[in-house]
Design a protein around this motif. Structure first.
Motif, PDB file in Angstrom:
ATOM      1  N   ILE A  38       0.859  -1.181   0.000  1.00 10.52           N
ATOM      2  CA  ILE A  38       0.000   0.000   0.000  1.00 10.52           C
ATOM      3  C   ILE A  38       0.891   1.226   0.000  1.00 10.52           C
ATOM      4  O   ILE A  38       2.070   1.151   0.359  1.00 10.52           O
ATOM      5  CB  ILE A  38      -0.955   0.039   1.219  1.00 10.52           C
ATOM      6  N   VAL A  39       0.315   2.361  -0.409  1.00 12.57           N
ATOM      7  CA  VAL A  39       1.096   3.590  -0.464  1.00 12.57           C
ATOM      8  C   VAL A  39       0.282   4.742   0.117  1.00 12.57           C
ATOM      9  O   VAL A  39      -0.900   4.881  -0.159  1.00 12.57           O
ATOM     10  CB  VAL A  39       1.542   3.907  -1.919  1.00 12.57           C
ATOM     11  N   GLY A  40       0.945   5.521   0.973  1.00 17.79           N
ATOM     12  CA  GLY A  40       0.322   6.692   1.575  1.00 17.79           C
ATOM     13  C   GLY A  40       1.371   7.734   1.882  1.00 17.79           C
ATOM     14  O   GLY A  40       2.559   7.536   1.585  1.00 17.79           O
ATOM     15  N   MET A  41       0.951   8.835   2.504  1.00 19.18           N
ATOM     16  CA  MET A  41       1.861   9.967   2.684  1.00 19.18           C
ATOM     17  C   MET A  41       2.105  10.346   4.140  1.00 19.18           C
ATOM     18  O   MET A  41       2.835  11.299   4.399  1.00 19.18           O
ATOM     19  CB  MET A  41       1.314  11.186   1.936  1.00 19.18           C
ATOM     20  N   THR A  42       1.507   9.609   5.093  1.00 21.83           N
ATOM     21  CA  THR A  42       1.581  10.058   6.487  1.00 21.83           C
ATOM     22  C   THR A  42       2.091   8.991   7.463  1.00 21.83           C
ATOM     23  O   THR A  42       2.158   9.241   8.658  1.00 21.83           O
ATOM     24  CB  THR A  42       0.196  10.536   6.970  1.00 21.83           C
ATOM     25  N   GLY A  43       2.481   7.838   6.965  1.00 21.58           N
ATOM     26  CA  GLY A  43       2.914   6.771   7.869  1.00 21.58           C
ATOM     27  C   GLY A  43       4.192   7.088   8.630  1.00 21.58           C
ATOM     28  O   GLY A  43       4.416   6.590   9.737  1.00 21.58           O
ATOM     29  N   MET A  44       5.030   7.921   8.034  1.00 22.05           N
ATOM     30  CA  MET A  44       6.274   8.361   8.669  1.00 22.05           C
ATOM     31  C   MET A  44       6.383   9.882   8.545  1.00 22.05           C
ATOM     32  O   MET A  44       5.923  10.446   7.557  1.00 22.05           O
ATOM     33  CB  MET A  44       7.471   7.701   7.996  1.00 22.05           C
ATOM     34  N   PRO A  45       6.933  10.520   9.578  1.00 23.93           N
ATOM     35  CA  PRO A  45       7.641   9.970  10.735  1.00 23.93           C
ATOM     36  C   PRO A  45       6.745   9.638  11.931  1.00 23.93           C
ATOM     37  O   PRO A  45       7.248   9.369  13.021  1.00 23.93           O
ATOM     38  CB  PRO A  45       8.599  11.099  11.101  1.00 23.93           C
ATOM     39  N   GLU A  46       5.440   9.632  11.731  1.00 28.26           N
ATOM     40  CA  GLU A  46       4.509   9.462  12.845  1.00 28.26           C
ATOM     41  C   GLU A  46       4.817   8.209  13.668  1.00 28.26           C
ATOM     42  O   GLU A  46       4.921   8.265  14.898  1.00 28.26           O
ATOM     43  CB  GLU A  46       3.091   9.404  12.287  1.00 28.26           C
ATOM     44  N   ALA A  47       4.971   7.076  12.989  1.00 25.41           N
ATOM     45  CA  ALA A  47       5.215   5.824  13.704  1.00 25.41           C
ATOM     46  C   ALA A  47       6.546   5.850  14.449  1.00 25.41           C
ATOM     47  O   ALA A  47       6.650   5.360  15.580  1.00 25.41           O
ATOM     48  CB  ALA A  47       5.181   4.653  12.728  1.00 25.41           C
ATOM     49  N   GLY A  48       7.572   6.416  13.818  1.00 26.96           N
ATOM     50  CA  GLY A  48       8.883   6.484  14.451  1.00 26.96           C
ATOM     51  C   GLY A  48       8.894   7.374  15.675  1.00 26.96           C
ATOM     52  O   GLY A  48       9.546   7.067  16.681  1.00 26.96           O
ATOM     53  N   LEU A  49       8.173   8.479  15.613  1.00 27.62           N
ATOM     54  CA  LEU A  49       8.106   9.386  16.754  1.00 27.62           C
ATOM     55  C   LEU A  49       7.379   8.743  17.924  1.00 27.62           C
ATOM     56  O   LEU A  49       7.779   8.903  19.087  1.00 27.62           O
ATOM     57  CB  LEU A  49       7.405  10.685  16.333  1.00 27.62           C
ATOM     58  N   ALA A  50       6.302   8.015  17.632  1.00 28.38           N
ATOM     59  CA  ALA A  50       5.606   7.302  18.698  1.00 28.38           C
ATOM     60  C   ALA A  50       6.538   6.291  19.362  1.00 28.38           C
ATOM     61  O   ALA A  50       6.541   6.137  20.592  1.00 28.38           O
ATOM     62  CB  ALA A  50       4.361   6.612  18.144  1.00 28.38           C
ATOM     63  N   ARG A  51       7.344   5.600  18.569  1.00 29.87           N
ATOM     64  CA  ARG A  51       8.293   4.627  19.127  1.00 29.87           C
ATOM     65  C   ARG A  51       9.311   5.323  20.022  1.00 29.87           C
ATOM     66  O   ARG A  51       9.690   4.792  21.081  1.00 29.87           O
ATOM     67  CB  ARG A  51       8.976   3.861  17.992  1.00 29.87           C
ATOM     68  N   GLU A  52       9.798   6.506  19.621  1.00 30.00           N
ATOM     69  CA  GLU A  52      10.760   7.230  20.453  1.00 30.00           C
ATOM     70  C   GLU A  52      10.185   7.545  21.835  1.00 30.00           C
ATOM     71  O   GLU A  52      10.903   7.519  22.830  1.00 30.00           O
ATOM     72  CB  GLU A  52      11.190   8.534  19.772  1.00 30.00           C
ATOM     73  N   LEU A  53       8.888   7.846  21.895  1.00 30.14           N
ATOM     74  CA  LEU A  53       8.255   8.168  23.178  1.00 30.14           C
ATOM     75  C   LEU A  53       7.669   6.927  23.848  1.00 30.14           C
ATOM     76  O   LEU A  53       6.975   7.043  24.860  1.00 30.14           O
ATOM     77  CB  LEU A  53       7.154   9.216  22.971  1.00 30.14           C
ATOM     78  N   GLU A  54       7.959   5.753  23.274  1.00 34.29           N
ATOM     79  CA  GLU A  54       7.478   4.478  23.816  1.00 34.29           C
ATOM     80  C   GLU A  54       5.960   4.454  23.937  1.00 34.29           C
ATOM     81  O   GLU A  54       5.396   3.882  24.877  1.00 34.29           O
ATOM     82  CB  GLU A  54       8.146   4.179  25.168  1.00 34.29           C
ATOM     83  N   LEU A  55       5.304   5.037  22.950  1.00 31.13           N
ATOM     84  CA  LEU A  55       3.850   5.014  22.868  1.00 31.13           C
ATOM     85  C   LEU A  55       3.423   3.880  21.938  1.00 31.13           C
ATOM     86  O   LEU A  55       3.756   3.909  20.752  1.00 31.13           O
ATOM     87  CB  LEU A  55       3.322   6.342  22.306  1.00 31.13           C
TER      88      LEU A  55
END
Length: 245
Positions: free
Chosen positions: A180-197
C-alpha cells in the motif's frame, strides 16, 4: 487512554461524546489543531485530525512531532492511526481495511526525531517491527469480533506528497515489497516509538495506486469520497469495538 489520529476522511469522530477541546503547546510548535477529549462507550478517548479539522495541512507540512508529543503529554497510553492509502497488492482494492505490519520510508526533509543533538547522548531506537504488536492484535481481534473484514498485514510505503505517485514509482515500490502507499505513515510511527507510545495503523484503501486496475491511466478522484465515507463508517465501528473491551 486511547489516542486516535484521524486522516483523510476522518476529521472528526461522530461517535465521540465530547467533553472538551484543548489547545496544547509543545516544544516542537503547534499541533494540527486542538485535542478533542471525550468518551466512547465510557472509555476515555483523545482525538486529533492529522490534517487539521478543515483538512488544510498537506502531508509534508503536518507537524508530526507536535501531534505525537501533545498526545503523550495529555495522558494517551496507546495510539490508533487512521489513514487513507492506495492499493498496490491485488487483494487491496478500494474499500479494503488493512492493518499494516511494516513500513518503507520514501519521505525526505521532514522532522523525523525528537532528538535535536547536544542535549544528551544519542539514543538509538529499535524499529525492526514499526507497529506495536498488542495494538495491532487489538485491532484485528475487535474487527473479527464485530464482523468487520480487515486484512492482516501489509507493507506501507510512505511517500512525500502532496502529489500522487507515477506508475513507474509504484512499480518500483512494488519491487521493493510495498503493498500500500500513503503519505503520512512516517515519521509518525517512528516518533511514537521514540516516546514508547504503543502505536498501530488502520488503513483505508481509497483507490488503486497509479497504474493499477482502474487507475491504470489516472486516479479517479470523483470516486474517492464515496469510498472513504462508506469505509469510515466501518472504521468508527471498529473504534467503538475497541472501547467496549
Amino acid at each position: 487512554m486511547l489516542g486516535i489520529i484521524g486522516g483523510s476522511g476522518l476529521t472528526q469522530l461522530a461517535n465521540l461524546d465530547v467533553s472538551h477541546r484543548e489547545v496544547v503547546r509543545t516544544p516542537y510548535g503547534e499541533p494540527s489543531g486542538p485535542l478533542t477529549f471525550g468518551r466512547i462507550n465510557g472509555h476515555d478517548v483523545v482525538f486529533i485530525a492529522r490534517h487539521g479539522y478543515g483538512h488544510t495541512i498537506p502531508p509534508h507540512l503536518v507537524n508530526y512531532r507536535a501531534n505525537i508529543h501533545a498526545l503523550e503529554t495529555s495522558g494517551v497510553t496507546q495510539i490508533v492511526s487512521v489513514a487513507s492509502v492506495g492499493g498496490i497488492r491485488g487483494d487491496l482494492g478500494p474499500g479494503a481495511l488493512v492493518v499494516p505490519h511494516q513500513i518503507i520510508d520514501y519521505t525526505w526533509g521532514r522532522e523525523m526525531t525528537f532528538q535535536s543533538g547536544g542535549d544528551g547522548p544519542v539514543i538509538h531506537v529499535d524499529f525492526t517491527d514499526p507497529y506495536d504488536a498488542e495494538v495491532r492484535q487489538l485491532l484485528l481481534d475487535v474487527s473479527r469480533r464485530i464482523g468487520e473484514p480487515v486484512i492482516d498485514g501489509a507493507v506501507y510505503a510512505t511517500t512525500q506528497g502532496p502529489r500522487l505517485e507515477t506508475a513507474a514509482e509504484i512499480n518500483r515500490m512494488e519491487d521493493d515489497g510495498a503493498d500500500i502507499v500513503g503519505m503520512t505513515g512516517m515519521p509518525e510511527a517512528g516518533l511514537a516509538r521514540e516516546l514508547e507510545l504503543p502505536y498501530a495503523a488502520l488503513c483505508v484503501v481509497a483507490n488503486w495506486a497509479a497504474g493499477r486496475a482502474d487507475s491504470r491511466h489516472g486516479i479517479k478522484f470523483e470516486s474517492l469520497e464515496a469510498v472513504l465515507q462508506e469505509a469510515m463508517v466501518r472504521v468508527r465501528r471498529i473504534i467503538e469495538g475497541i472501547c467496549e473491551k
